[in-house]
Design a protein around this motif. Sequence first.
Motif, PDB file in Angstrom:
ATOM      1  N   HIS A 198      18.120  36.051  54.286  1.00 44.43           N
ATOM      2  CA  HIS A 198      19.443  35.767  53.719  1.00 44.43           C
ATOM      3  C   HIS A 198      19.413  34.398  53.041  1.00 44.43           C
ATOM      4  O   HIS A 198      19.038  33.396  53.659  1.00 44.43           O
ATOM      5  N   HIS A 199      19.799  34.358  51.778  1.00 45.21           N
ATOM      6  CA  HIS A 199      19.876  33.093  51.041  1.00 45.21           C
ATOM      7  C   HIS A 199      21.174  33.080  50.248  1.00 45.21           C
ATOM      8  O   HIS A 199      21.441  33.989  49.445  1.00 45.21           O
ATOM      9  N   CYS A 200      21.996  32.075  50.493  1.00 49.20           N
ATOM     10  CA  CYS A 200      23.283  31.930  49.816  1.00 49.20           C
ATOM     11  C   CYS A 200      23.104  30.992  48.625  1.00 49.20           C
ATOM     12  O   CYS A 200      22.632  29.855  48.776  1.00 49.20           O
ATOM     13  N   ASP A 201      23.489  31.472  47.437  1.00 50.09           N
ATOM     14  CA  ASP A 201      23.377  30.655  46.226  1.00 50.09           C
ATOM     15  C   ASP A 201      24.419  29.546  46.167  1.00 50.09           C
ATOM     16  O   ASP A 201      24.230  28.558  45.447  1.00 50.09           O
ATOM     17  N   GLN A 202      25.509  29.691  46.912  1.00 48.07           N
ATOM     18  CA  GLN A 202      26.586  28.700  46.830  1.00 48.07           C
ATOM     19  C   GLN A 202      26.351  27.505  47.754  1.00 48.07           C
ATOM     20  O   GLN A 202      26.527  26.366  47.352  1.00 48.07           O
ATOM     21  N   CYS A 203      25.967  27.783  49.015  1.00 46.29           N
ATOM     22  CA  CYS A 203      25.765  26.679  49.961  1.00 46.29           C
ATOM     23  C   CYS A 203      24.299  26.438  50.279  1.00 46.29           C
ATOM     24  O   CYS A 203      23.960  25.449  50.941  1.00 46.29           O
ATOM     25  N   GLY A 204      23.417  27.346  49.870  1.00 46.24           N
ATOM     26  CA  GLY A 204      21.992  27.174  50.108  1.00 46.24           C
ATOM     27  C   GLY A 204      21.539  27.507  51.510  1.00 46.24           C
ATOM     28  O   GLY A 204      20.402  27.198  51.884  1.00 46.24           O
ATOM     29  N   TYR A 205      22.383  28.150  52.302  1.00 47.57           N
ATOM     30  CA  TYR A 205      22.010  28.481  53.686  1.00 47.57           C
ATOM     31  C   TYR A 205      20.990  29.615  53.679  1.00 47.57           C
ATOM     32  O   TYR A 205      21.180  30.655  53.028  1.00 47.57           O
ATOM     33  N   THR A 206      19.899  29.433  54.402  1.00 52.52           N
ATOM     34  CA  THR A 206      18.807  30.399  54.450  1.00 52.52           C
ATOM     35  C   THR A 206      18.450  30.692  55.902  1.00 52.52           C
ATOM     36  O   THR A 206      18.264  29.760  56.696  1.00 52.52           O
ATOM     37  N   THR A 207      18.344  31.942  56.220  1.00 56.46           N
ATOM     38  CA  THR A 207      17.945  32.345  57.570  1.00 56.46           C
ATOM     39  C   THR A 207      17.529  33.809  57.513  1.00 56.46           C
ATOM     40  O   THR A 207      17.549  34.453  56.461  1.00 56.46           O
ATOM     41  N   ASP A 208      17.139  34.315  58.643  1.00 55.40           N
ATOM     42  CA  ASP A 208      16.790  35.736  58.725  1.00 55.40           C
ATOM     43  C   ASP A 208      18.019  36.591  58.451  1.00 55.40           C
ATOM     44  O   ASP A 208      19.141  36.240  58.840  1.00 55.40           O
ATOM     45  N   ARG A 209      17.817  37.694  57.788  1.00 56.09           N
ATOM     46  CA  ARG A 209      18.937  38.558  57.418  1.00 56.09           C
ATOM     47  C   ARG A 209      19.707  39.050  58.635  1.00 56.09           C
ATOM     48  O   ARG A 209      20.940  39.011  58.662  1.00 56.09           O
ATOM     49  N   ASP A 210      19.001  39.509  59.651  1.00 53.52           N
ATOM     50  CA  ASP A 210      19.668  40.029  60.846  1.00 53.52           C
ATOM     51  C   ASP A 210      20.339  38.916  61.638  1.00 53.52           C
ATOM     52  O   ASP A 210      21.403  39.128  62.234  1.00 53.52           O
ATOM     53  N   VAL A 211      19.742  37.733  61.660  1.00 51.74           N
ATOM     54  CA  VAL A 211      20.359  36.600  62.355  1.00 51.74           C
ATOM     55  C   VAL A 211      21.663  36.205  61.672  1.00 51.74           C
ATOM     56  O   VAL A 211      22.667  35.897  62.330  1.00 51.74           O
ATOM     57  N   ALA A 212      21.669  36.217  60.336  1.00 49.94           N
ATOM     58  CA  ALA A 212      22.897  35.899  59.599  1.00 49.94           C
ATOM     59  C   ALA A 212      23.991  36.919  59.909  1.00 49.94           C
ATOM     60  O   ALA A 212      25.172  36.557  60.076  1.00 49.94           O
ATOM     61  N   ALA A 213      23.627  38.196  59.984  1.00 53.65           N
ATOM     62  CA  ALA A 213      24.609  39.224  60.319  1.00 53.65           C
ATOM     63  C   ALA A 213      25.147  39.025  61.733  1.00 53.65           C
ATOM     64  O   ALA A 213      26.343  39.213  61.991  1.00 53.65           O
ATOM     65  N   ALA A 214      24.270  38.638  62.667  1.00 53.31           N
ATOM     66  CA  ALA A 214      24.718  38.372  64.036  1.00 53.31           C
ATOM     67  C   ALA A 214      25.669  37.177  64.088  1.00 53.31           C
ATOM     68  O   ALA A 214      26.630  37.167  64.866  1.00 53.31           O
ATOM     69  N   GLN A 215      25.432  36.171  63.264  1.00 51.26           N
ATOM     70  CA  GLN A 215      26.327  35.021  63.217  1.00 51.26           C
ATOM     71  C   GLN A 215      27.692  35.402  62.653  1.00 51.26           C
ATOM     72  O   GLN A 215      28.730  34.909  63.129  1.00 51.26           O
TER      73      GLN A 215
END
Length: 413
Positions: free
Chosen positions: A353-370
Motif C-alpha cells: 500500500h502506497h498513498c500518493d497524498q501522504c506517502g504512507y507505505t506499508t503492507d497491503r493487508d496491514v493497511a486494511a487491518a489498520q
Amino acid sequence: MLSLTYSYRIYPSLDQEAKLLDWLEQCRRVYNYALAERKDWIKSRKSPVNACGIRQEYIIPADTPYPDYYKQQNALTQAKEAIPELKAVHSQVLQDALKRLDKSFKFRQERGFGFPRFKKFGQYRSFVFPQFKSNPVSEFEIKLPKIGAMRINLHRPTPEGFEVKQVRVVFKSSGWYAQLILQATVSVPDVMPQGEPIGIDLGLEKFLAVSTGELVERPRFFVDLQSQLRWLQRKLRNKKKGSANYRKIQAKIRKLHEHIHNVRREFHFLTAHRLCAIAGMIFAEDLNLKMTSRGMLAKHCLDAAWGSFLEILKWVAWKCGVYFAKVDPNGTSQTCPQCEAHTGRKELSERVHHCDQCGYTTDRDVAAAQVVMQRGLVAVGQTVILPVEEGCLGTPMKQEKPTARKGSPRSTH
C-alpha cells in the motif's frame, strides 16, 4: 442461563457399540421416513388442480394436514407397534431425530435455500439424550439410558455449578465421543470495549494481518494432503462397492478428513488465543462468506475456513474478557489509514500500500487491518489511532502452528 459443551472420549463395549450403531440406523430411518412424508405432502400441493405431471403424480387428499413435528411425533407410537426394532431405541432419542428434521425445515425457510436431504447409510452419526434426572457422569464412567455404563476419559473436569442437561453421542472415524451440554443459572455481563485495540484482515496470501504489522502465514491443510486424498479415492473407485476392502478405504478417507479438520481447528484456537493475549479489543471484517466460497479460489477460501475462525475468535474473546466486533468490509483495501484518502482499486498482485497524498507505505493487508481498527474505534466511540508515518512491510507473528504433514493421519483429540 449459561450453556457450555464439553466433549469427551468414551469407550463402549462390543455389545454397547453394536447397540449404538443400531440406534444410529433406526434414527436414520425415522429421519428419512419423516422427510419423505413432508416432501410428498409438499409435492402434492405444487401442481394445479386441473393439471398433473406427464409421467406420474403423487396425490394426497386436500384435507390432509401438513405433517409437522407434533403429528410425526404422535405417529411414532403407532410405528413402534408395526416396527419392533424401534422399541429398543430410547423414545426421546427418536423424538430428537424428528426435532432435528423440523429445525432443518425452519432454517431453510429462514434463509430461503438448503432443502434437507436424505441420509445415506453411515451418514447419520449422532443422537441426543435430551434430559436427565441426575448427573450421568461419575469419575470414570458415564451411564446412558438403555445403554448402560461405559468408560469415559474425563481429561478435564466439568466446571462447578454446572449441571448436565443433555448428552450427544457422536460416532467419528477415531472412535465414540460424548458431548456434555452443561448449563448454569448465572448471568455473565457483556464485555465492554477497553484496552489495547487491534484490527485484523483475513486473506489468502497471509492468513491474518494485524494492525500492529504482524503477519500470520496460512497453512495449506487440505491442499497439502490433497494428493493423499486423491490416491485413496482412486483406490476406492477400483474396489467393489460394499466389500470389506471398500469399507477399509472408506474408513481411511474419513480418518484423513477428520485429521484435516482437527489440525485446522487447533490452528484457529492457537491463533485466537494469541490475538486475545495482546489486545483488549479486536475488530474484524464482516465478510460475505457465501461469495468467498465460489469462484476459482473457492477451494483455498474453504481451506482457510474464515467463518469458523471468526466464530472461534468470538468465543475465545468472550472467554478471555476481550471485546470483539465486526465492521463494514467495503473499501478497507482502498483507503489510506494515515490520511483516509481513496487510493483506488488494487490488483491482487499488488501487495504494498502506497498513498500518493501522504506517502504512507506499508503492507497491503496491514493497511486494511489498520482501517478495520479505525472503523471499530469509531463504532464504539473511542479516539481513532493513526499509524506511524514510517510504515513497515509486515513482520511475521512468532507462533507454533500445527501443519498438515503427509503420512498417516493422526487425531488431535
